[in-house]
Design a protein around this motif. Structure first.
Motif, short mmCIF file in Angstrom:
data_model
loop_
_atom_site.label_atom_id
_atom_site.label_comp_id
_atom_site.label_asym_id
_atom_site.label_seq_id
_atom_site.Cartn_x
_atom_site.Cartn_y
_atom_site.Cartn_z
N SER A 13 0.81 -1.22 0.00
CA SER A 13 0.00 0.00 0.00
C SER A 13 0.84 1.27 0.00
O SER A 13 0.38 2.32 -0.43
CB SER A 13 -0.95 0.00 1.20
OG SER A 13 -0.22 -0.11 2.40
N GLU A 14 2.09 1.18 0.46
CA GLU A 14 2.98 2.35 0.43
C GLU A 14 3.56 2.60 -0.96
O GLU A 14 4.14 3.64 -1.22
CB GLU A 14 4.16 2.19 1.41
CG GLU A 14 3.77 2.09 2.86
CD GLU A 14 3.52 0.65 3.30
OE1 GLU A 14 3.68 -0.30 2.48
OE2 GLU A 14 3.13 0.46 4.45
N GLU A 15 3.43 1.61 -1.85
CA GLU A 15 4.09 1.68 -3.15
C GLU A 15 3.13 1.99 -4.31
O GLU A 15 3.57 2.14 -5.43
CB GLU A 15 4.80 0.36 -3.43
CG GLU A 15 5.91 0.08 -2.44
CD GLU A 15 6.45 -1.34 -2.53
OE1 GLU A 15 7.64 -1.52 -2.23
OE2 GLU A 15 5.69 -2.27 -2.91
N PHE A 16 1.83 2.04 -4.05
CA PHE A 16 0.91 2.38 -5.14
C PHE A 16 -0.11 3.40 -4.66
O PHE A 16 -0.36 3.55 -3.47
CB PHE A 16 0.20 1.14 -5.70
CG PHE A 16 -0.87 0.56 -4.81
CD1 PHE A 16 -2.19 1.01 -4.90
CD2 PHE A 16 -0.58 -0.43 -3.89
CE1 PHE A 16 -3.17 0.48 -4.09
CE2 PHE A 16 -1.56 -0.96 -3.08
CZ PHE A 16 -2.86 -0.51 -3.17
N VAL A 17 -0.68 4.11 -5.63
CA VAL A 17 -1.77 5.04 -5.37
C VAL A 17 -2.82 4.81 -6.45
O VAL A 17 -2.48 4.54 -7.60
CB VAL A 17 -1.30 6.51 -5.33
CG1 VAL A 17 -0.80 6.97 -6.68
CG2 VAL A 17 -2.41 7.43 -4.83
N GLU A 18 -4.07 4.88 -6.05
CA GLU A 18 -5.17 4.76 -7.01
C GLU A 18 -5.73 6.14 -7.30
O GLU A 18 -5.94 6.95 -6.40
CB GLU A 18 -6.30 3.91 -6.44
CG GLU A 18 -6.07 2.43 -6.54
CD GLU A 18 -7.32 1.66 -6.18
OE1 GLU A 18 -8.05 1.25 -7.12
OE2 GLU A 18 -7.57 1.50 -4.99
N THR A 111 -5.38 2.78 -16.57
CA THR A 111 -4.02 3.19 -16.90
C THR A 111 -3.13 2.80 -15.73
O THR A 111 -3.49 3.03 -14.58
CB THR A 111 -3.93 4.72 -17.10
OG1 THR A 111 -4.80 5.10 -18.15
CG2 THR A 111 -2.51 5.15 -17.41
N THR A 112 -1.98 2.18 -16.02
CA THR A 112 -1.00 1.91 -14.97
C THR A 112 0.28 2.65 -15.34
O THR A 112 0.71 2.63 -16.50
CB THR A 112 -0.70 0.40 -14.82
OG1 THR A 112 -0.19 -0.10 -16.05
CG2 THR A 112 -1.96 -0.37 -14.44
N ARG A 113 0.84 3.30 -14.34
CA ARG A 113 2.09 4.04 -14.55
C ARG A 113 3.09 3.63 -13.48
O ARG A 113 2.75 3.63 -12.30
CB ARG A 113 1.86 5.55 -14.41
CG ARG A 113 1.09 6.17 -15.49
CD ARG A 113 1.03 7.67 -15.31
NE ARG A 113 0.13 8.24 -16.29
CZ ARG A 113 -0.52 9.37 -16.14
NH1 ARG A 113 -0.38 10.06 -15.03
NH2 ARG A 113 -1.31 9.81 -17.08
N GLU A 114 4.29 3.33 -13.91
CA GLU A 114 5.37 3.17 -12.94
C GLU A 114 5.97 4.55 -12.78
O GLU A 114 6.60 5.08 -13.69
CB GLU A 114 6.41 2.17 -13.43
CG GLU A 114 7.41 1.84 -12.35
CD GLU A 114 8.34 0.70 -12.73
OE1 GLU A 114 9.54 0.84 -12.51
OE2 GLU A 114 7.85 -0.31 -13.26
N VAL A 115 5.74 5.18 -11.62
CA VAL A 115 6.15 6.56 -11.42
C VAL A 115 7.59 6.67 -10.95
O VAL A 115 8.22 7.71 -11.10
CB VAL A 115 5.19 7.32 -10.47
CG1 VAL A 115 3.85 7.52 -11.15
CG2 VAL A 115 5.01 6.59 -9.16
N GLU A 116 8.10 5.64 -10.36
CA GLU A 116 9.53 5.49 -10.04
C GLU A 116 9.72 4.04 -9.67
O GLU A 116 8.77 3.27 -9.66
CB GLU A 116 9.97 6.46 -8.93
CG GLU A 116 9.19 6.36 -7.63
CD GLU A 116 9.61 7.42 -6.63
OE1 GLU A 116 10.43 7.10 -5.76
OE2 GLU A 116 9.10 8.55 -6.73
N ALA A 117 10.94 3.64 -9.41
CA ALA A 117 11.21 2.23 -9.12
C ALA A 117 10.33 1.75 -7.97
O ALA A 117 10.30 2.35 -6.89
CB ALA A 117 12.69 2.04 -8.78
N LYS A 118 9.60 0.70 -8.22
CA LYS A 118 8.74 0.03 -7.24
C LYS A 118 7.65 0.96 -6.68
O LYS A 118 7.21 0.83 -5.55
CB LYS A 118 9.60 -0.57 -6.12
CG LYS A 118 8.92 -1.62 -5.27
CD LYS A 118 8.53 -2.86 -6.06
CE LYS A 118 7.97 -3.88 -5.08
NZ LYS A 118 7.06 -4.80 -5.61
N LYS A 119 7.18 1.92 -7.50
CA LYS A 119 6.03 2.76 -7.14
C LYS A 119 5.14 2.88 -8.36
O LYS A 119 5.62 3.16 -9.45
CB LYS A 119 6.47 4.14 -6.65
CG LYS A 119 7.15 4.06 -5.30
CD LYS A 119 7.21 5.39 -4.64
CE LYS A 119 7.87 5.19 -3.27
NZ LYS A 119 8.31 6.42 -2.68
#
Length: 186
Positions: A13-18, A111-119
């Motif tokens: 939950s710390e690594e993704f945002v909806e 849409t899925t975006r990798e905003v930085e490593a492991k996020k």
């Protein structure tokens, strides 16, 4: 221990945002229009979206974010679309394949975006219709101060969007609205 044969990425939950957003249509005129937001600080034309609050249903988040960013209250607009989700009345086993259903207000795109490593950022996209009563209000409608909302023809909106990914989302929404019963203004 066995591993899945499918490519998998897991996020805590710390690594993704909806986030949730909606394509806001105005069907009140002879030609259908779409609402874009102009992000003044970067001179970018965007689709309205934003982060989902804790415990908030995704659709409600989309409608809230559109209202906050554009100033226009809206409601979900049902369309006929294909989905791999089983029908609401499903009682038994049903194969995992796309089927077309009328009157859906489910997300039409993710849409899925990798905003930085492991996020990661997940954006659920919906289709919405502007509240017709809000269109005629005197004094104007105002959204968040960083944005100016503008209703444009579908063709103009496709040209105006800054990012190609937003164009593909808008194209899909336009096609779904055009293919749904009762809409002849596209």
């Amino acid at each position: 221990m066995a591993s899945s044969s499918f490519a998998t990425t897991q996020y805590t939950s710390e690594e993704f945002v909806e986030s949730s957003g909606a394509i806001l249509f105005d069907f009140s005129q002879a030609m259908t229009r779409v609402c874009l937001i102009h992000y003044l600080a970067k001179n970018e034309w965007l689709l309205a979206k934003g982060r989902r609050n804790c415990g908030e249903p995704r659709l409600e988040a989309a409608l809230r974010e559109v209202h906050e960013e554009t100033g226009y209250p809206c409601r979900p607009y049902p369309v006929t679309m294909s989905t791999r989700a089983p029908p609401a009345t499903e009682t038994g086993s049903i194969s995992d394949q796309a089927r077309s259903y009328p009157g859906l207000t489910d997300p039409f795109m993710l849409t899925t975006r990798e905003v930085e490593a492991k996020k990661a950022k997940l954006i659920w996209w919906y289709i919405a219709e502007v509240d017709k009563d809000a269109l005629g209000k005197s004094g104007g409608i105002h959204g968040e101060s960083d944005f100016v909302a503008a209703f444009l023809s579908c063709d103009d909106a496709l040209q105006k969007l800054t990012f190609e990914d937003d164009r593909s989302i808008l194209k899909r929404a336009i096609n779904l609205v055009a293919d749904s019963p009762g809409n002849s203004s596209l």
